[in-house]
Design a protein around this motif. Structure first.
Motif, short mmCIF file in Angstrom:
data_model
loop_
_atom_site.label_atom_id
_atom_site.label_comp_id
_atom_site.label_asym_id
_atom_site.label_seq_id
_atom_site.Cartn_x
_atom_site.Cartn_y
_atom_site.Cartn_z
N THR A 35 58.84 17.02 49.54
CA THR A 35 59.00 16.75 48.11
C THR A 35 60.02 15.64 47.90
OG1 THR A 35 60.77 18.39 47.85
CG2 THR A 35 58.49 19.16 47.56
N ASN A 36 59.81 14.85 46.89
CA ASN A 36 60.74 13.79 46.52
C ASN A 36 61.35 14.15 45.17
OD1 ASN A 36 60.16 11.96 48.75
ND2 ASN A 36 58.16 11.70 47.80
N ASN A 37 62.68 14.29 45.13
CA ASN A 37 63.37 14.80 43.95
C ASN A 37 64.41 13.80 43.46
OD1 ASN A 37 62.21 17.66 44.22
ND2 ASN A 37 63.18 17.32 46.21
N THR A 38 64.64 13.79 42.13
CA THR A 38 65.58 12.83 41.55
C THR A 38 66.49 13.52 40.54
OG1 THR A 38 63.93 11.06 41.76
CG2 THR A 38 65.77 10.67 40.27
N PHE A 39 67.76 13.20 40.60
CA PHE A 39 68.73 13.61 39.59
C PHE A 39 69.29 12.34 38.96
CE2 PHE A 39 68.59 17.06 42.62
CZ PHE A 39 68.60 18.20 41.83
N ALA A 40 69.00 12.11 37.70
CA ALA A 40 69.49 10.92 37.01
C ALA A 40 70.31 11.35 35.80
CB ALA A 40 68.33 10.02 36.58
N ALA A 41 71.56 10.93 35.77
CA ALA A 41 72.44 11.30 34.65
C ALA A 41 72.15 10.43 33.44
CB ALA A 41 73.90 11.15 35.07
N GLY A 42 72.25 11.02 32.25
CA GLY A 42 72.09 10.28 31.01
C GLY A 42 73.36 9.52 30.66
N THR A 43 73.32 8.81 29.56
CA THR A 43 74.48 8.01 29.14
C THR A 43 74.94 8.44 27.75
OG1 THR A 43 73.03 6.30 28.18
CG2 THR A 43 73.75 6.01 30.47
N LEU A 44 76.26 8.43 27.58
CA LEU A 44 76.89 8.70 26.29
C LEU A 44 77.52 7.38 25.84
CD1 LEU A 44 77.03 11.47 24.85
CD2 LEU A 44 79.40 11.63 25.59
N ASP A 45 76.98 6.79 24.80
CA ASP A 45 77.39 5.44 24.41
C ASP A 45 77.51 5.37 22.89
OD1 ASP A 45 77.92 2.78 24.15
OD2 ASP A 45 76.02 2.05 24.97
N LEU A 46 78.75 5.43 22.40
CA LEU A 46 79.01 5.38 20.97
C LEU A 46 79.55 4.00 20.60
CD1 LEU A 46 79.31 6.98 18.23
CD2 LEU A 46 81.70 7.32 18.91
N SER A 47 79.04 3.42 19.52
CA SER A 47 79.58 2.16 19.04
C SER A 47 79.87 2.27 17.54
CB SER A 47 78.61 1.00 19.31
OG SER A 47 77.37 1.20 18.66
N VAL A 48 80.77 1.40 17.07
CA VAL A 48 81.16 1.36 15.67
C VAL A 48 80.86 -0.04 15.14
CG1 VAL A 48 83.02 1.69 14.00
CG2 VAL A 48 83.01 3.01 16.12
N ASP A 49 80.22 -0.11 13.98
CA ASP A 49 79.88 -1.40 13.39
C ASP A 49 80.25 -1.38 11.90
OD1 ASP A 49 78.81 -3.96 13.07
OD2 ASP A 49 76.83 -3.17 12.57
N PRO A 50 81.18 -2.25 11.47
CA PRO A 50 81.91 -3.24 12.26
C PRO A 50 83.10 -2.60 13.00
CG PRO A 50 82.60 -3.37 9.98
CD PRO A 50 81.51 -2.33 10.03
N THR A 51 83.62 -3.32 13.97
CA THR A 51 84.76 -2.79 14.73
C THR A 51 86.06 -2.92 13.95
OG1 THR A 51 84.94 -4.93 15.87
CG2 THR A 51 83.69 -3.19 16.98
N THR A 52 86.12 -3.83 13.01
CA THR A 52 87.26 -3.91 12.08
C THR A 52 86.79 -3.38 10.74
OG1 THR A 52 88.18 -5.85 13.20
CG2 THR A 52 88.92 -5.44 10.93
N ILE A 53 87.26 -2.20 10.38
CA ILE A 53 86.79 -1.56 9.16
C ILE A 53 87.46 -2.15 7.93
CG2 ILE A 53 86.65 0.65 7.92
CD1 ILE A 53 86.52 2.02 10.66
N ILE A 54 88.75 -2.49 8.06
CA ILE A 54 89.48 -3.02 6.90
C ILE A 54 90.53 -4.01 7.36
CG2 ILE A 54 91.14 -1.10 6.89
CD1 ILE A 54 91.02 -1.36 3.75
#
Length: 206
Positions: A35-54
């Motif tokens: 058998t050929n098996n795979t473990f692939a981790a997901g990604t946690l990627d948060l962004s803020v737009d715009p990066t300068t709020i005020i």
């Protein structure tokens, strides 16, 4: 045939028989699958737009500023919480603030998550924060929490931020006019740092 020859042939026959019997114990059917098996981790990627709020200057007591921004989940995993941490530094231009903290006079009138507003409950607005920057420094609210939640399961969105989704937030800051002498803050500057930290959802059977 001599006795020696008979004994010799007998011993050879016995040895051959033992060899055949011994060899037979290693004969068996077999079949192999890989058998050929795979473990692939997901990604946690948060962004803020715009990066300068005020970014404002020439403020005076009583001024207020309303801004909007987006929290975006660019990863492949759902986000359960986005914790907001507040830090700020004050530059005292005149050196006369004494024990006064400029952050106590800058109030977040509201920080609302518009995507988590309720359609069927009162109040309809999902207010995450309503306090001064000084008090907010000691707090870590969840910016994607639905605090008013469902009416029989009918609502805009549950808490959290799904992969590929975004939430729109609106914030209003005010330089509070307290009706007293606030001359000590003339020329002062406050640099605000908001850090948004995303957390994964709980593990589950896969």
């Amino acid at each position: 045939m001599s006795i020696k020859k008979k004994l010799g042939l007998g011993l050879m026959s016995a040895a051959l028989g033992i060899g055949l019997v011994g060899g037979g114990t290693f004969a068996y059917f077999s079949d192999t699958e890989t058998t050929n098996n795979t473990f692939a981790a997901g990604t946690l990627d948060l962004s803020v737009d715009p990066t300068t709020i005020i970014d404002v200057d020439n403020l005076k007591p009583g001024d207020w500023m309303t801004r909007s921004f987006e929290l975006i989940n660019d990863g492949t995993l759902d986000i359960s919480q986005v914790e907001l941490s507040t830090n700020y530094t004050v530059s005292d231009a005149m050196g006369d603030n004494g024990n006064e903290d400029f952050g106590e006079h800058i109030r977040v009138n509201f920080l609302k998550n518009l995507d988590k507003d309720s359609l069927f409950q009162w109040p309809h607005e999902n207010v995450i924060v309503s306090t001064t920057l000084a008090d907010l420094q000691g707090d870590v609210p969840d910016a994607v929490e639905n605090q008013i939640w469902a009416f029989f399961g009918w609502d805009d969105e549950a808490s959290g931020l799904s992969a590929g989704d975004s939430d729109t937030l609106i914030v209003q800051f005010e330089f509070v006019d307290n009706g007293q002498d606030q001359n000590a803050f003339q020329g002062d500057a406050l640099e605000l740092e908001w850090t948004f930290e995303a957390h994964q959802t709980d593990g589950e059977a896969r």
